[in-house]
Scaffold this motif. Structure first.
Motif, PDB file in Angstrom:
ATOM      1  N   ILE A 152      13.041   4.610   4.566  1.00 41.85           N
ATOM      2  CA  ILE A 152      13.957   3.918   5.475  1.00 41.85           C
ATOM      3  C   ILE A 152      15.140   3.273   4.760  1.00 41.85           C
ATOM      4  N   VAL A 153      14.912   2.784   3.548  1.00 44.87           N
ATOM      5  CA  VAL A 153      16.005   2.106   2.847  1.00 44.87           C
ATOM      6  C   VAL A 153      16.781   3.095   1.971  1.00 44.87           C
TER       7      VAL A 153
ATOM      8  N   ILE B  39      15.667 -11.785   1.846  1.00 47.54           N
ATOM      9  CA  ILE B  39      15.546 -10.439   1.260  1.00 47.54           C
ATOM     10  C   ILE B  39      16.500  -9.478   1.959  1.00 47.54           C
ATOM     11  N   ILE B  40      16.567  -9.585   3.297  1.00 47.00           N
ATOM     12  CA  ILE B  40      17.461  -8.683   4.037  1.00 47.00           C
ATOM     13  C   ILE B  40      18.925  -8.980   3.686  1.00 47.00           C
TER      14      ILE B  40
ATOM     15  N   MET C 298       1.457   3.600   2.110  1.00 48.44           N
ATOM     16  CA  MET C 298       2.271   3.845   3.304  1.00 48.44           C
ATOM     17  C   MET C 298       3.509   2.947   3.324  1.00 48.44           C
ATOM     18  N   GLU C 299       3.308   1.697   2.938  1.00 50.89           N
ATOM     19  CA  GLU C 299       4.433   0.748   2.922  1.00 50.89           C
ATOM     20  C   GLU C 299       5.469   1.155   1.864  1.00 50.89           C
TER      21      GLU C 299
ATOM     22  N   ASN D 101       0.846  -1.187   0.000  1.00 48.47           N
ATOM     23  CA  ASN D 101       0.000   0.000   0.000  1.00 48.47           C
ATOM     24  C   ASN D 101       0.887   1.244   0.000  1.00 48.47           C
TER      25      ASN D 101
ATOM     26  N   LEU E 235       7.281   4.116   3.234  1.00 52.12           N
ATOM     27  CA  LEU E 235       8.151   3.684   4.323  1.00 52.12           C
ATOM     28  C   LEU E 235       9.429   3.050   3.779  1.00 52.12           C
ATOM     29  N   MET E 236       9.281   2.229   2.732  1.00 53.82           N
ATOM     30  CA  MET E 236      10.473   1.585   2.186  1.00 53.82           C
ATOM     31  C   MET E 236      11.419   2.637   1.603  1.00 53.82           C
TER      32      MET E 236
ATOM     33  N   LYS F 219       4.719  -7.687   9.264  1.00 51.59           N
ATOM     34  CA  LYS F 219       5.886  -8.426   8.757  1.00 51.59           C
ATOM     35  C   LYS F 219       6.652  -7.610   7.727  1.00 51.59           C
ATOM     36  N   LEU F 220       5.886  -6.898   6.924  1.00 50.78           N
ATOM     37  CA  LEU F 220       6.505  -6.069   5.892  1.00 50.78           C
ATOM     38  C   LEU F 220       7.269  -4.906   6.529  1.00 50.78           C
ATOM     39  N   VAL F 221       6.688  -4.324   7.579  1.00 49.43           N
ATOM     40  CA  VAL F 221       7.368  -3.232   8.279  1.00 49.43           C
ATOM     41  C   VAL F 221       8.689  -3.732   8.869  1.00 49.43           C
ATOM     42  N   LEU F 222       8.640  -4.924   9.437  1.00 54.70           N
ATOM     43  CA  LEU F 222       9.846  -5.514  10.000  1.00 54.70           C
ATOM     44  C   LEU F 222      10.899  -5.738   8.912  1.00 54.70           C
ATOM     45  N   LEU F 223      10.428  -6.217   7.768  1.00 50.77           N
ATOM     46  CA  LEU F 223      11.327  -6.427   6.630  1.00 50.77           C
ATOM     47  C   LEU F 223      11.982  -5.107   6.213  1.00 50.77           C
ATOM     48  N   ILE F 224      11.175  -4.053   6.121  1.00 54.98           N
ATOM     49  CA  ILE F 224      11.702  -2.748   5.704  1.00 54.98           C
ATOM     50  C   ILE F 224      12.723  -2.238   6.716  1.00 54.98           C
TER      51      ILE F 224
ATOM     52  N   MET G 109      11.857 -13.405   4.545  1.00 57.22           N
ATOM     53  CA  MET G 109      12.370 -12.120   5.033  1.00 57.22           C
ATOM     54  C   MET G 109      13.901 -12.127   5.150  1.00 57.22           C
TER      55      MET G 109
ATOM     56  N   MET H 127      -0.820  -1.215   8.061  1.00 57.40           N
ATOM     57  CA  MET H 127       0.373  -1.777   7.439  1.00 57.40           C
ATOM     58  C   MET H 127       0.628  -3.196   7.937  1.00 57.40           C
TER      59      MET H 127
END
Lengths: 243, 101
Positions: free
Chosen positions: A54-55, A77-78, A46-47, A44, A50-51, B4-9, A74, B1
């Motif tokens: 933050i990234v 990906i990290i 917001m996500e 969405n 946020l990415m 899990k996605l927030v944690l990933l970010i 996860m 939100m």
């Protein structure tokens, strides 16, 4: 005291902002496309924001989207993000040599904004790189990246085809515009750039290395080889000048 | 939100930030060996070379497109155009180019 600092750093900040505008333009189509792809990957708005907030690393964010859509875990990906972005270490180490003696806390803040593009602009600057300058530079680059990621998601459409295509050259044009004035000044710089480009071509075309790693390895090889040659010349006491 | 996605970010952000920040503290106030300093001074020019080529060839499927854009940028920069002239000029040249070809 605080006033004296502000007096010095405000013009530096402005210079940084001005130097960042080229990056702001260059990020525009890339961020817009990121927003679009993020929407297609079911993030969405917001996500998506946020990415980007933050990234703040284009290639890694693109790769993350494709991994997310593949259902990758996860941890993988990290780890991939880390591998893709570890090259920033080299950029920061290089910029550190040129950094003015600012408070470490300021450096910790502007380090967050180091990308291929902000690094290239800062590294080509004459003289030292101050915190004020880096804040200005990063602010423009970061705002462009974050805002246009969001707009790409909300609009759900890119630029007109022709403009989208032609704007894809923007960051490359910026890199060329940064490099050429130095090429004109010094043959060593021509050698460095051509050597790194040649290594990068070999590594990527042979698919020996992924493009992220290839840039790091090519940069290091070219930088080390050139320095070895320079050192050799110095040791031979300038005789090489006459060859 | 999605948490899990927030944690990933957040995880992605952390592993991206660490290599960006570390050199400023690892090498703080340290005089690196002259040879290493020389390498680090070479890095910007080598990085630019590697960032430009061969990537610029592949911005569109048609390789000529990238060559035209790079040539336009190179010529403008060589003639002493500032960075905005170079960027906007290359975009303009390609906009014209793609409406003809």
């Amino acid at each position: 005291m605080a006033e004296a600092v502000a007096e010095k750093s405000i013009p530096e900040f402005k210079r940084g902002v001005k130097a960042g505008i080229g990056i702001g333009i260059g990020y525009f189509p890339v961020a817009l496309t990121f927003g679009l792809l993020a929407k297609a990957t079911d993030l969405n708005v917001m996500e998506t924001l946020l990415m980007s907030m933050i990234v703040f690393a284009g290639a890694a964010q693109y790769i993350a989207l494709s991994l997310i859509s593949l259902g990758t875990g996860m941890f993988e990906i990290i780890l991939t993000t880390f591998i893709v972005n570890i090259r920033h270490f080299l950029l920061s180490a290089s910029l550190n040599e040129k950094a003015a003696d600012d408070h470490p806390a300021f450096k910790a803040v502007y380090a967050f904004g180091i990308t291929d593009e902000t690094f290239s602009v800062a590294a080509m600057r004459d003289g030292t790189v101050t915190a004020g300058y880096m804040f200005g530079l990063n602010l423009v680059a970061y705002s462009s990246w974050v805002v246009f990621s969001g707009i790409g998601h909300v609009l759900g459409a890119g630029l007109p085809q022709v403009l989208q295509e032609s704007m894809s050259v923007a960051l490359y044009a910026m890199f060329i515009g940064l490099l050429v004035p130095s090429l004109k000044k010094n043959v060593k710089i021509v050698f460095l750039a051509v050597l790194a480009a040649a290594f990068n071509t070999i590594f990527t075309m042979s698919e020996f290395l992924s493009s992220g790693w290839s840039i790091v390895v090519s940069t290091l090889l070219a930088a080390i080889l050139t320095e070895l040659i320079e050192t050799g010349k110095r040791l031979r006491g300038g005789r090489a000048d006459g060859q | 939100m999605d948490s899990k996605l927030v944690l990933l970010i957040l995880g992605m952000g952390l592993v991206t930030y660490i290599p960006r920040m570390l050199p400023f503290f690892l090498f703080r106030g340290k005089e690196l060996p002259r040879f290493v300093q020389g390498i680090l001074k070479n890095v910007p020019y080598a990085t630019l070379g590697a960032l430009i080529f061969p990537g610029v060839l592949f911005i569109q499927e048609d390789i000529t497109y990238g060559i035209v854009g790079a040539a336009a940028a190179f010529i403008l920069a060589f003639m002493g155009g500032n960075i905005f002239v170079v960027i906007i000029g290359a975009i303009a040249v390609l906009t014209v180019y793609s409406s003809f070809f």
